[in-house]
Design a protein around this motif. Structure first.
Motif, PDB file in Angstrom:
ATOM      1  N   LEU A 256       3.483  -0.180  -4.042  1.00  0.00           N
ATOM      2  CA  LEU A 256       3.276   0.644  -5.239  1.00  0.00           C
ATOM      3  C   LEU A 256       3.157  -0.245  -6.475  1.00  0.00           C
ATOM      4  N   ARG A 257       3.955  -1.290  -6.487  1.00  0.00           N
ATOM      5  CA  ARG A 257       3.906  -2.208  -7.629  1.00  0.00           C
ATOM      6  C   ARG A 257       2.515  -2.777  -7.800  1.00  0.00           C
ATOM      7  N   ILE A 258       1.933  -3.204  -6.686  1.00  0.00           N
ATOM      8  CA  ILE A 258       0.603  -3.799  -6.762  1.00  0.00           C
ATOM      9  C   ILE A 258      -0.428  -2.761  -7.166  1.00  0.00           C
ATOM     10  N   LEU A 259      -0.272  -1.545  -6.656  1.00  0.00           N
ATOM     11  CA  LEU A 259      -1.242  -0.510  -6.974  1.00  0.00           C
ATOM     12  C   LEU A 259      -1.114  -0.050  -8.419  1.00  0.00           C
ATOM     13  N   GLY A 260       0.085  -0.071  -8.929  1.00  0.00           N
ATOM     14  CA  GLY A 260       0.309   0.444 -10.276  1.00  0.00           C
ATOM     15  C   GLY A 260       0.056  -0.560 -11.387  1.00  0.00           C
ATOM     16  N   ARG A 261       0.005  -1.809 -11.006  1.00  0.00           N
ATOM     17  CA  ARG A 261      -0.156  -2.867 -11.997  1.00  0.00           C
ATOM     18  C   ARG A 261      -1.457  -2.682 -12.764  1.00  0.00           C
TER      19      ARG A 261
END
Lengths: 825, 156
Positions: A256-261
């Motif tokens: 999620l972190r990578i997608l939300g960045r």
């Protein structure tokens, strides 16, 4: 040939060895037996022998002759053989060996084996140590297995694909179709490994990332899975201390972190679930904290709303108070990452962070130190510095250099007063003097030079510091330099800050000579000491002969650097004695080449109560030099008399002006060093419109000349001329130098020049050179005015003159309107 | 994860799993160095340390140190859980595992690890699932040859 001994037997035997030599003997014997067994191509016992070889390899003995045997085992039909064979391959072979390529075919066959455990072995080996060639050859097989319905194989294929992508990134595309339904699986193994695979793909390729965001709607899927994990009841299979599948939760949060960045939509879509995880996760055990940690990392990295960010920082704050030091460590690391972006939020936890400086654990201490430096500001500088200095005292040597540098930097930025700054520097030099970095010495010297009113205090403290111990080189270097510069202040006992000590010139020379002789002094330090001794020849009065003697001794020093200096100084005594005083003049205030950038105005952040020093009226005692001196020097030919800084500031003044080339100063001989001439400088009454905002800008790195000067006033024999200078780097500033001359037969005394400018301008009036305008134009009073004209309006000025002449008090007001356009446009 | 090491308090290596291609010589050097650093740690210190450009997570179980080298963006706390999970698996398999079990059955320790992790990542988060797979693989071994022969070979 008897059967080779069993593995456990061998292990038992080797463990009975009492010495390294005995063990080596046993190993060699067994290796020989194994070698001959290999030579005989014995299938039955190959497995046993390779296993033994692997054991011996783990003990550190060479086992390369078993590599091919591993391949033979892999090629065998028996599962037992394959198991050991693949293990051996993973341990003994790596992609550097050409041999390993021979495995490729075997692995290919095994990937298609009828037994899933054999397939599993092949996938595992490929996924752990497959080279790029192998990966290229076998990627197709892995992709096939990624689509199988057998979850046991599917999960392994996913991780194998991760390895393939790492080795051969171009092959990533080929796995894309297979990822379509991965997240629909119920099996947690497949889910977990799929998330890992998706993470790898998104991290490596921005195109993939975009694709997964938009087309596959990955975020909603992940949110759904995560929600299920949290909301679902107890699931014994995946439960860890009451939390359902923490490994999967953490991996999802990471994806999620990578997608939300850098993506607002994605970040918004995951906002709720992040808040939910952050608030509902049980924190009593490490596993819950692991999830919270990952959540915090994700919140801080995506475009989360401020409420969520505050929640995250508070979690970290709670972590800091946790008994578990692992948690504290992790909190400090995360806070360090967020301190730039969420500074105020982190500031709230400052006291806890500072407490961590006292932790026993080295890693925690380091983190706490880094974070503490990041949190220092004008408001908390005193308190923080106390803690940091205490830390410097007691910390491990590996920290001292970094800590000392950090303290210097922080002190430079936020020092509330000069005295405090000097004291802090002294404290660092005396406690960690030998750990101070070499480049700190010139910086410190520059700082001390610029702290003009502290010279006497500084040199006294430094002198006392090295009296006891002159082993710490950076301290000794700074001390030697200062003593050389300000030795006269030292012996005259002029210190105002503390009790002046009684020091004779001989005592000063004693200590400098000790430094010169000492074995502990480096060549650089000796150079400092020798130059210092030389400088004292113009500052001391009774010991010049002694100095001459010392200098001449070192003319034959083995150290070339010292020798050169001594020879040149000797020459100075003999042939160029008339130049000596000019050459050895007091150093002017130096231009600051700070890393912070020249125009940084130091924040005082509400620190409005000045320390006692600052509220003192302009001292009538020894006068500090200031920027004006340099300007005067640059204009050439003016008396270098010290000038009082206008308003005692709570900001350390950063100086303008060039560092004068000593030899270039020869033209100004005749005027003594800008040593204090207390009597000549009067008190000025400060006109109310004085501003000190200009002092933090370095001025006049470039001088534009060629602006015509004007006569601003000429009446009753008093003539005032204005000459102008503009800076190329700061065109809003104009520097006007006034010169007042007196053509009458009597001196004008108590001369005071005042000036006022319209509202859009700012004015700074520096101290005049004297208060007497001598008769018959035999001399002038010079004074510098700095005008800030940001709106580039036409310069106008009203001046007021007061003086005593022929026994009566005179006063006059006048307007100056004839400023040349070049002075303000 | 870059690699995992198991070693005793005396500095004896019991297991090494490398997830990054490194030469034997380089491996030996790294193992020696890391062992020194970890063994020098005092009991009150935290389980994480910085070593070279990696983060090292270690935990001591009885006489064995379990040591993982992870990368910058990996989660240290979950790595501790991972180590714990591995120990649990060993414990379930061997029944109250101790260092001797791992010494004498090192290949089994590897088999279990390879069933649990691949390429440094967790394959299956279910303890039951991993143990079942090992069990079945063991059975496969046994099926190939009767138990006594395996014992004779010293592999049972």
């Amino acid at each position: 040939m008897p059967a080779p001994i069993r593995l456990r037997e061998l292990i038992r035997t080797i463990r009975t060895a009492r010495t390294q030599a005995e063990e080596r003997e046993m190993i060699q014997k067994e290796c020989a037996a194994i070698r001959s067994s290999f030579r005989e191509e014995d299938n039955t016992y190959r497995c046993r022998n390779v296993a033994k070889l692997l054991y011996m390899h783990m003990l550190g003995y060479p086992a390369h002759f078993g590599q091919l045997e591993c391949l033979k085992l892999i090629a065998s039909q028996k599962f037992t053989d394959k198991r050991i064979g693949y293990l051996g391959a993973m341990l003994l072979l790596d992609e550097r060996q050409d041999v390993h390529l021979l495995m490729t075919n075997c692995i290919k066959n095994d990937l298609n084996h009828s037994t899933q455990f054999v397939q599993g072995l092949a996938l595992c080996t490929l996924g752990c140590m497959g080279s790029s060639e192998m990966c290229r050859d076998l990627a197709g097989e892995v992709e096939k297995l990624l689509k199988t319905s057998n979850s046991y194989l599917r999960k392994k294929a996913a991780l194998c694909a991760v390895h393939v992508i790492r080795k051969v990134p171009e092959l990533m595309e080929m796995f894309l179709p297979a990822t379509k339904n991965l997240l629909n699986e119920k099996n947690h193994g497949v889910l977990h490994t799929s998330v890992v695979l998706l993470t790898e793909m998104c991290e490596r390729s921005p195109d993939m990332l975009a694709h997964f965001r938009k087309n596959e709607k990955l975020v909603p899927q992940l949110v759904r899975i995560l929600k299920n994990l949290i909301m679902s009841g107890y699931s014994p299979e995946h439960d860890v201390s009451g939390i359902s599948d923490p490994f999967l939760q953490v991996r999802i949060l990471r994806l999620l972190r990578i997608l939300g960045r850098n993506d607002d939509d994605s970040s918004e879509a995951m906002n709720d679930i992040l808040a939910q995880v952050a608030t509902n996760t049980e924190t009593s055990k490490n596993v819950g904290n692991a999830i919270l940690y990952e959540t915090v990392l994700t919140i801080m990295d995506i475009k989360s709303e401020s409420g969520l960010r505050v929640l995250a920082i508070n979690i970290l704050g709670r972590f800091l108070l946790n008994n578990d030091k692992n948690i504290r460590y992790v909190a400090l690391t995360s806070l360090l990452k967020t301190v730039q972006t969420d500074h105020n939020a982190v500031q709230r936890h400052r006291s806890t962070i500072v407490d961590c400086l006292k932790d026993l654990d080295v890693s925690i201490k380091r983190r706490a130190m880094e974070l503490s430096f990041a949190l220092v500001n004008g408001n908390n500088i005193r308190g923080m510095m106390k803690e940091l200095l205490y830390f410097l005292d007691s910390c491990e040597p590996e920290f001292k250099a970094d800590c000392a540098s950090g303290i210097f930097l922080a002190a430079e930025k936020y020092a509330p007063s000069k005295r405090w700054h000097i004291d802090t520097i002294m404290r660092v030099l005396t406690t960690a003097g030998s750990y101070v970095r070499d480049d700190a010495v010139p910086n410190l010297i520059q700082l001390i030079t610029n702290s003009v009113e502290m010279h006497a205090y500084t040199v006294q403290r430094l002198y006392k510091a090295i009296l006891g111990d002159y082993s710490q080189q950076p301290l000794v270097q700074v001390a030697a330099w200062c003593i050389g510069e300000y030795g006269d202040l030292l012996v005259s006992g002029q210190c105002e800050e503390e009790e002046p000590i009684q020091v004779t010139e001989d005592e000063v020379l004693d200590i400098l000579e000790s430094v010169l002789i000492s074995n502990m002094s480096t060549s650089v330090t000796r150079g400092y000491a020798l130059t210092a001794i030389m400088k004292l020849s113009t500052r001391f009065t009774c010991t010049v002969n002694r100095i001459k003697k010392v200098v001449s001794i070192y003319g034959s020093s083995i150290d070339v650097e010292l020798q050169q200096r001594a020879v040149e100084y000797n020459a100075l005594f003999k042939k160029y004695d008339h130049m000596r005083s000019a050459l050895l003049e007091r150093m002017p205030v130096m231009e600051k080449v700070t890393t912070n950038g020249p125009t940084e105005i130091v924040q005082t952040n509400g620190e409005t109560e000045p320390a006692p020093l600052e509220t003192k009226p302009p001292p009538t005692g020894p006068q500090p030099t200031s920027q004006a001196n340099d300007l005067l020097d640059l204009l050439g030919g003016n008396d270098i008399t010290p000038v009082i800084p206008t308003v005692p500031t709570s900001k350390p003044a950063s100086a303008g002006g060039e560092l004068l080339d000593l030899l270039g100063d020869i033209n100004l001989t005749g005027s003594p060093a800008a040593a204090a001439t207390p009597s000549s400088v009067p008190q000025i009454s400060q006109p109310p419109f004085l501003l000190d905002g200009l002092s933090s800008q370095p001025l006049f790195n470039d001088i534009t000349t060629g602006i015509p000067s004007i006569t601003a006033y000429s009446k009753n024999g008093l003539k005032i001329e204005f000459t102008f200078e503009r800076s190329n780097t700061n065109p809003s500033v104009t520097v006007i130098t006034i010169q007042a001359s007196n053509s009458t037969e009597l001196d004008m005394t108590d001369f005071v020049f005042q000036a006022a400018v319209p509202k859009t301008f700012q004015l700074q009036l520096l101290s005049p050179s004297s208060s007497i305008v001598p008769a018959f134009n035999t001399g002038t009073i010079t004074q510098v005015i700095k005008v800030l004209n940001p709106q580039k309006q036409q310069l106008r000025m009203r001046i007021k003159l007061t003086y005593n002449h022929k026994g009566s008090a005179m006063q006059d007001l006048a307007e100056v309107n004839n400023f040349p356009p070049q002075s303000w446009q | 994860m870059r690699f995992m090491l198991l070693f005793s308090r005396q500095g004896k290596l019991r297991l090494q799993k490398w997830y990054l291609a490194t030469s034997d010589k380089e491996r030996k050097k790294m193992v020696r160095e890391l062992m020194q650093v970890v063994l020098a740690r005092k009991p009150k210190m935290c389980s994480f340390l910085e070593w070279r450009d990696l983060k090292v997570v270690y935990k001591r179980y009885a006489s064995l140190y379990f040591c993982c080298a992870i990368e910058g963006q990996d989660n240290e706390l979950i790595t501790l859980e991972l180590i714990h999970r591995y120990v649990e698996l060993l414990d379930k398999y061997f029944g109250s595992v101790c260092e001797l079990d791992i010494i004498f059955n090192f290949e089994k320790a590897y088999f279990i690890l390879d069933e649990f992790l691949m390429g440094g990542d967790v394959q299956d988060t279910s303890k039951k699932s991993v143990l079942k797979a090992i069990e079945q693989a063991d059975l496969l071994q046994e099926d190939e040859s009767p138990r006594s022969v395996l014992e004779e070979m010293g592999l049972a």
